[in-house]
Design a protein around this motif. Structure first.
Motif, short mmCIF file in Angstrom:
data_model
loop_
_atom_site.label_atom_id
_atom_site.label_comp_id
_atom_site.label_asym_id
_atom_site.label_seq_id
_atom_site.Cartn_x
_atom_site.Cartn_y
_atom_site.Cartn_z
N TYR A 76 -19.76 -20.54 -13.91
CA TYR A 76 -19.44 -21.77 -14.63
C TYR A 76 -18.02 -22.24 -14.33
O TYR A 76 -17.74 -23.44 -14.32
CB TYR A 76 -19.64 -21.57 -16.14
N LEU A 77 -17.15 -21.32 -14.06
CA LEU A 77 -15.79 -21.69 -13.66
C LEU A 77 -15.77 -22.29 -12.26
O LEU A 77 -15.00 -23.20 -11.97
CB LEU A 77 -14.87 -20.47 -13.72
N LEU A 78 -16.62 -21.78 -11.38
CA LEU A 78 -16.70 -22.30 -10.02
C LEU A 78 -17.58 -23.54 -9.93
O LEU A 78 -17.41 -24.37 -9.04
CB LEU A 78 -17.24 -21.24 -9.07
N LEU B 180 -8.26 -16.30 -19.71
CA LEU B 180 -8.32 -16.67 -18.30
C LEU B 180 -7.33 -17.79 -18.00
O LEU B 180 -7.25 -18.76 -18.74
CB LEU B 180 -9.76 -17.12 -17.96
N HIS B 181 -6.60 -17.63 -16.91
CA HIS B 181 -5.63 -18.65 -16.51
C HIS B 181 -5.91 -19.20 -15.12
O HIS B 181 -5.59 -20.35 -14.84
CB HIS B 181 -4.21 -18.06 -16.54
N LEU B 182 -6.50 -18.41 -14.26
CA LEU B 182 -6.67 -18.84 -12.87
C LEU B 182 -7.99 -18.31 -12.32
O LEU B 182 -8.38 -17.17 -12.59
CB LEU B 182 -5.50 -18.34 -12.02
N THR B 183 -8.67 -19.15 -11.56
CA THR B 183 -9.87 -18.75 -10.83
C THR B 183 -9.71 -19.23 -9.39
O THR B 183 -9.41 -20.40 -9.17
CB THR B 183 -11.14 -19.37 -11.42
N ALA B 184 -9.94 -18.35 -8.43
CA ALA B 184 -9.85 -18.74 -7.03
C ALA B 184 -10.99 -18.08 -6.26
O ALA B 184 -11.39 -16.96 -6.57
CB ALA B 184 -8.50 -18.35 -6.44
N ARG B 185 -11.50 -18.80 -5.25
CA ARG B 185 -12.61 -18.26 -4.45
C ARG B 185 -12.32 -18.43 -2.96
O ARG B 185 -11.78 -19.46 -2.54
CB ARG B 185 -13.92 -18.99 -4.77
N TRP B 186 -12.68 -17.43 -2.18
CA TRP B 186 -12.58 -17.50 -0.73
C TRP B 186 -13.89 -17.04 -0.11
O TRP B 186 -14.60 -16.19 -0.67
CB TRP B 186 -11.44 -16.61 -0.22
N ASP B 187 -14.19 -17.59 1.05
CA ASP B 187 -15.36 -17.13 1.79
C ASP B 187 -15.10 -15.74 2.35
O ASP B 187 -13.97 -15.37 2.67
CB ASP B 187 -15.66 -18.09 2.96
N LEU B 188 -16.16 -14.97 2.47
CA LEU B 188 -16.11 -13.68 3.16
C LEU B 188 -16.83 -13.80 4.50
O LEU B 188 -17.81 -14.53 4.61
CB LEU B 188 -16.78 -12.59 2.30
N PRO B 189 -16.32 -13.11 5.54
CA PRO B 189 -15.20 -12.17 5.53
C PRO B 189 -13.87 -12.87 5.30
O PRO B 189 -13.70 -14.03 5.68
CB PRO B 189 -15.27 -11.52 6.90
#
Length: 373
Positions: free
Chosen positions: A29-31, A53-62
């Motif tokens: 829900y955050l993303l 919660l203060h921060l949400t971050a997403r990166w692709d893998l690898p």
């Protein structure tokens, strides 16, 4: 890579995470979508054992090298004191990133609460080796029916099935709505051509155009704050106005000052409704609003839309670089002048300000317009 964000969404105030299951329930829900082949970092502030919660971050893998070091740098800039890292996917994909993150955090002041792997409705911890609480088969959790999911629904948040679904949610409108918008846009452009052809003082025309555009920006923000929506003609006119940098910067300055949720609704709507070739300014403003309110995935998608419309668009390229280097939104917002300061810095409107708008007219029949004053 999805852009990092610096705040939890404003639509979900007071979110408290009391367990691993709460955190895993909140992530989609955050993303805005259920992640896959992703590394997600949750930054927390508050007194243990509960965390705000203060921060949400997403990166692709690898994960790109030196991605793990940049993650720690981002958290330091946001003054995060505790973090949880979650990798989504098979162990062969997640484990190398998890190992790199754990190594990076060892020299950091940030407490790494846990590093998890999630796959097929189960999760594993890289920091726990006790079979009684972290069995080799993993622990199951309910993705759809958790308390956090219920809270998200109450606040109007949704978790789309995947990132592709989120991308489709920002696609240009089609069907009768697109036909109607195209007709209105063509009519507004033709009217504008006539006004330009008849004007005898291009600098004076520029001053009037900019003043009208700034007024339309403020009227649009007020309309969406009141729960309204622009009709097609007002949307088309504002979309053309935004081609002028001073008008667009008025909107950007307001994002730094006002309710980001209002700006999110406004620029999301215009990004979809404007003729695709006109969408770069609105999509860039949406990216800024989304980034500020914590919707990092949408910010990245909006920037892709902006750059598709205009690969050289400066605001989109600036934001893309800022996100790539994991800067927090405040790094740009704190430097953004207010309306009065913009007037002082840019001076009186000039005919040359209208050249980006004239380019839109040239790209739409029947032909070029001269701005010679």
């Amino acid at each position: 890579m999805s852009a990092p964000s610096s705040n939890a969404p404003a639509a979900w105030p007071g979110l408290l995470l009391g367990s691993t299951e709460d955190l895993l329930g909140a992530v989609p829900y955050l993303l805005g979508f259920h992640p896959a082949d992703s590394l997600v970092v949750i930054g927390l502030k508050g007194t243990p054992p509960r965390g705000r919660l203060h921060l949400t971050a997403r990166w692709d893998l690898p994960l790109a090298v030196p991605g793990s070091g940049r993650i720690v740098s981002l958290l330091d800039k946001e003054e995060i004191t505790r973090a949880v890292v979650v990798g989504y996917g098979p162990g062969s994909l997640v484990t190398p990133a998890a190992d790199a993150v754990i190594t990076s955090f060892r020299e950091s002041r940030i407490t790494l609460l846990d590093v998890l792997r999630v796959e097929d409705g189960r999760y594993w911890s890289y920091l726990c080796s006790r079979a009684d609480c972290c069995p080799p088969a993993g622990l199951p959790y309910d993705r759809e029916n958790s308390v956090i999911a219920a809270q998200a629904t109450v606040h109007g948040l949704v978790a789309l099935p995947d990132r592709a679904a989120l991308e489709r949610s920002l696609a240009p409108l089609g069907g009768p709505e697109r036909v109607a918008m195209s007709r209105v846009t063509a009519r507004v452009l033709e009217e504008l051509r006539g006004r330009l052809a008849e004007c005898g003082d291009a600098d004076r025309f520029a001053a009037e155009f900019v003043a009208d555009g700034i007024a339309r920006v403020r009227e649009a923000v007020a309309a969406y704050a009141a729960g309204g929506r622009l009709d097609d003609e007002r949307a088309a006119r504002l979309g053309i106005d935004l081609a002028v940098i001073r008008v667009r910067d008025e909107a950007w300055a307001l994002i730094a000052e006002k309710d980001r949720e209002v700006h999110h609704r406004l620029w999301h709507d215009l990004t979809r409704r404007l003729e695709p070739g006109f969408a770069a300014p609105a999509a860039s403003l949406l990216a800024m609003a989304a980034w500020c309110r914590g919707d990092s995935a949408l910010a990245g998608i909006a920037l892709a839309r902006a750059r598709d419309a205009d690969p050289g668009y400066s605001m989109a390229n600036l934001l893309t670089q800022a996100l790539h280097h994991m800067l927090p939104p405040s790094a740009l917002n704190d430097r953004m002048p207010n309306s009065e300061e913009l007037d002082q810095e840019m001076g009186d409107p000039r005919a040359s300000w209208l050249l980006p708008m004239a380019a839109l007219l040239r790209e739409s029949p029947p032909g070029p317009i001269s701005l010679a004053g």
